[in-house]
Design an enzyme around this catalytic site. Structure first.
Site, PDB file in Angstrom:
ATOM      1  N   GLU A 131       5.185  16.390  -5.119  1.00  0.00           N
ATOM      2  CA  GLU A 131       4.041  15.302  -5.453  1.00  0.00           C
ATOM      3  C   GLU A 131       2.979  15.631  -4.432  1.00  0.00           C
ATOM      4  O   GLU A 131       2.865  16.442  -3.662  1.00  0.00           O
ATOM      5  CB  GLU A 131       4.749  14.034  -4.976  1.00  0.00           C
ATOM      6  CG  GLU A 131       5.759  13.369  -5.570  1.00  0.00           C
ATOM      7  CD  GLU A 131       6.270  11.824  -5.380  1.00  0.00           C
ATOM      8  OE1 GLU A 131       6.368  11.523  -4.215  1.00  0.00           O
ATOM      9  OE2 GLU A 131       6.344  11.072  -6.423  1.00  0.00           O
ATOM     10  N   SER A 170      -1.420   7.976  -8.312  1.00  0.00           N
ATOM     11  CA  SER A 170      -2.532   8.733  -7.345  1.00  0.00           C
ATOM     12  C   SER A 170      -3.456   9.686  -8.087  1.00  0.00           C
ATOM     13  O   SER A 170      -3.103  10.158  -9.264  1.00  0.00           O
ATOM     14  CB  SER A 170      -1.673   9.492  -6.365  1.00  0.00           C
ATOM     15  OG  SER A 170      -1.200   8.561  -5.308  1.00  0.00           O
ATOM     16  N   ASP A 199      -0.022   5.657  -1.112  1.00  0.00           N
ATOM     17  CA  ASP A 199      -0.941   7.070  -0.934  1.00  0.00           C
ATOM     18  C   ASP A 199      -2.440   6.657  -0.744  1.00  0.00           C
ATOM     19  O   ASP A 199      -2.789   5.650  -1.641  1.00  0.00           O
ATOM     20  CB  ASP A 199      -0.534   8.085  -1.971  1.00  0.00           C
ATOM     21  CG  ASP A 199       0.795   8.241  -2.630  1.00  0.00           C
ATOM     22  OD1 ASP A 199       1.600   7.404  -2.035  1.00  0.00           O
ATOM     23  OD2 ASP A 199       0.910   8.854  -3.581  1.00  0.00           O
ATOM     24  N   LEU A 249       0.832  -1.163  -0.010  1.00  0.00           N
ATOM     25  CA  LEU A 249       0.095   0.041   0.120  1.00  0.00           C
ATOM     26  C   LEU A 249       0.771   1.063  -0.036  1.00  0.00           C
ATOM     27  O   LEU A 249       1.732   1.236   0.813  1.00  0.00           O
ATOM     28  CB  LEU A 249      -0.880   0.102   1.168  1.00  0.00           C
ATOM     29  CG  LEU A 249      -1.503   1.174   1.688  1.00  0.00           C
ATOM     30  CD1 LEU A 249      -2.781   0.885   2.549  1.00  0.00           C
ATOM     31  CD2 LEU A 249      -0.914   2.366   2.450  1.00  0.00           C
TER      32      LEU A 249
HETATM   33  C1  FRU Z   1       3.697   9.227  -4.138  1.00  0.00           C
HETATM   34  C2  FRU Z   1       3.750   8.818  -5.398  1.00  0.00           C
HETATM   35  C3  FRU Z   1       2.786   9.749  -6.247  1.00  0.00           C
HETATM   36  C4  FRU Z   1       2.369   8.799  -7.533  1.00  0.00           C
HETATM   37  C5  FRU Z   1       2.195   7.353  -6.559  1.00  0.00           C
HETATM   38  C6  FRU Z   1       2.647   6.012  -7.416  1.00  0.00           C
HETATM   39  O1  FRU Z   1       4.019   8.346  -3.160  1.00  0.00           O
HETATM   40  O2  FRU Z   1       5.285   8.776  -6.068  1.00  0.00           O
HETATM   41  O3  FRU Z   1       3.514  10.873  -6.728  1.00  0.00           O
HETATM   42  O4  FRU Z   1       1.189   9.215  -8.138  1.00  0.00           O
HETATM   43  O5  FRU Z   1       3.178   7.560  -5.505  1.00  0.00           O
HETATM   44  O6  FRU Z   1       2.324   5.037  -6.707  1.00  0.00           O
END
Ligand code: FRU
Length: 467
Positions: A220, A99, A39, A37
């Site tokens: 991010e 995400s 985000d 798991l």
């Molecule tokens: C943050 C991230 C986001 C990306 C996702 C990929 O932890 O790197 O930027 O969308 O995780 O799992």
């Protein structure tokens, strides 16, 4: 590709038992049904039901490819796992349904997420070799949808950006929908870019938001919201240099208070505040629930860290933080586990100074603190406050996590939420927070200051999985 068909063929239900029998399986936090798991995604409440999606690889404890896992709850006590919601099953997202977030409009849930595509070859995967597509899905119920619609691709993003443009989040103001994306530009400067739309269908480029000083190479998971007239831009920046009391992890999460006129594209960005000072907190996302509360959930993990999680041998890794309500005081965010968590309180114990107690899943509260203290939540997990420095020191139970500290002039109150393999520490009404995984099969609680401890009940998972 990671399609529903592939998932159904490969998913091994026996692994669920293996995970549930892990002594470190969390008792009142959301963790993956099996596997990996990261985000929290798509957080929303619809007709009373909270939908909590998350970046998941149910087939691997160390992620290979990412899809959206899904749990629901009505009360944060009784939970359900559901079949994964978004698979990586089209040419737009074949290397990961990355995400994204949810936006409610006209009784529909509009999901926006990033479709990750990687090209085989000899690329740096920063300036070349990958696509980050902004994709939209419309769902009535949070469980099904008809189609994936490409909203924006790298061809649409400004020329000065690398291929890293992701994690869409919508904010509505005066009938205009603003879509925020995290980005890395070609000079390795992190920023947020904003698109605008009148109908959530067509988006046109609006503006960028960044600092006029160096502040990391990539931002991010942006989030943008208002509480009581105060606006906040939340991001997870990468590339900040560690300092003694700041940015102690490899990556950070926090927010800028921001004065902004979105329509006029003018803003004044305040000073960045870290949301957490522990070892395991990243990529938080907020949403407003039907009661009007602004609730934050974070990933209780840290990508690319040099510490580990022994749960991997039982085929799972990482969890989400407790849901925390955000309030504002003096333009700063305060975090506090939502009221529903109080319903998990069981036996109440008045803690006597320096006595040994043997609890592991508990909430401990101490108020009217005056001066120094030492609190053990495991035999080698020590929280101490001395000379205006609060330190969390972990021994073996940290699996490579050693020490984190915060300078705090005065501590008035503290509450600690300990679960089978985690601690979340809230200081001064949640002005400072420390979140960390800890792994010790033996329990010990000992405090040099008095307080109240509640044993915590487990959250309950519906037996019928994926139905
Ligand atoms: C943050 C991230 C986001 C990306 C996702 C990929 O932890 O790197 O930027 O969308 O995780 O799992």
């Amino acid at each position: 590709m990671y399609s529903r068909k592939y998932f159904n063929k490969e998913f091994d239900r026996n692994k669920i038992e293996e995970k549930n029998n892990d002594p470190f399986n969390l008792s009142y936090h959301i963790s993956p049904i099996t596997g990996w798991l990261n985000d929290p995604n798509g957080l929303c409440q619809v007709d009373g039901t909270y939908h909590i999606y998350y970046q998941a690889d149910p087939l691997n404890a160390i992620r290979k490819n990412i899809i959206w896992g899904h749990v629901t709850t009505k009360d944060f006590i009784n939970y359900n796992y559901h079949e994964p919601f978004i698979f990586a099953d089209t040419n737009l997202d074949k290397d990961g349904a990355y995400s994204g977030s949810a936006f409610l409009k006209d009784n529909k849930i509009n999901f926006f997420y990033t479709g990750n595509v990687k090209y085989p070859g000899n690329y740096d995967y920063i300036n070349d070799g990958r696509d980050h597509n902004t994709i939209k899905i419309v769902s009535e119920d949070g469980f099904s949808y008809d189609k994936k619609e490409l909203i924006l691709s790298n061809d649409d993003y400004p020329r000065n950006l690398t291929r890293h443009v992701r994690d869409p989040k919508i904010y509505e103001e005066d009938g205009i929908y603003y879509l925020f994306l995290g980005a890395r530009d070609r000079n390795d400067k992190g920023k947020v870019i904003v698109y605008e739309s009148k109908d959530l269908e067509k988006f046109s480029y609006h503006m960028e938001i960044t600092t006029n000083y160096d502040f990391g190479y990539m931002w991010e998971c942006p989030d943008f919201f208002e509480i009581n007239g105060n606006k906040f831009l939340m991001i997870s920046p990468q590339g900040l240099e560690s300092e003694e009391f700041k940015y102690q992890n490899i990556y950070q999460s926090g927010y800028f208070p921001i004065d902004i006129d979105l329509k006029a594209k003018v803003y004044r960005i305040g000073e960045f505040v870290e949301l957490d000072y522990g070892f395991d907190f990243y990529a938080p996302q907020t949403f407003e629930d039907e009661k009007g509360r602004r609730i934050l959930i974070g990933w209780m993990g840290m990508p690319d860290a040099n510490y580990t999680n022994p749960t991997v041998k039982n085929n799972w890794q990482h969890a989400l933080t407790l849901p925390r309500e955000l309030k504002v005081s003096d333009n700063k965010l305060l975090q506090k586990p939502i009221k529903e968590i109080e319903n998990l309180r069981n036996k109440k114990i008045q803690i006597v100074k320096n006595e040994n107690y043997f609890y592991q899943t508990f909430e401990f509260i101490s108020e009217d603190i005056d001066g120094e203290f030492e609190i053990y939540s495991r035999s080698d997990a020590k929280l101490s406050y001395k000379d205006q420095i609060l330190s969390l020191n972990l021994g073996q139970c940290g699996y490579g996590r050693d020490k984190r500290k915060i300078r705090i002039e005065k501590i008035d109150n503290i509450s600690i939420y300990s679960d089978t393999s985690s601690v979340e520490i809230f200081i001064n009404d949640g002005q400072y927070v420390m979140t960390s995984r800890v792994y010790s099969e033996k329990s010990l609680f000992k405090s040099s200051i008095i307080g109240t401890l509640y044993e915590m009940d487990n959250i309950k998972w519906e037996k019928k999985l994926f139905e």
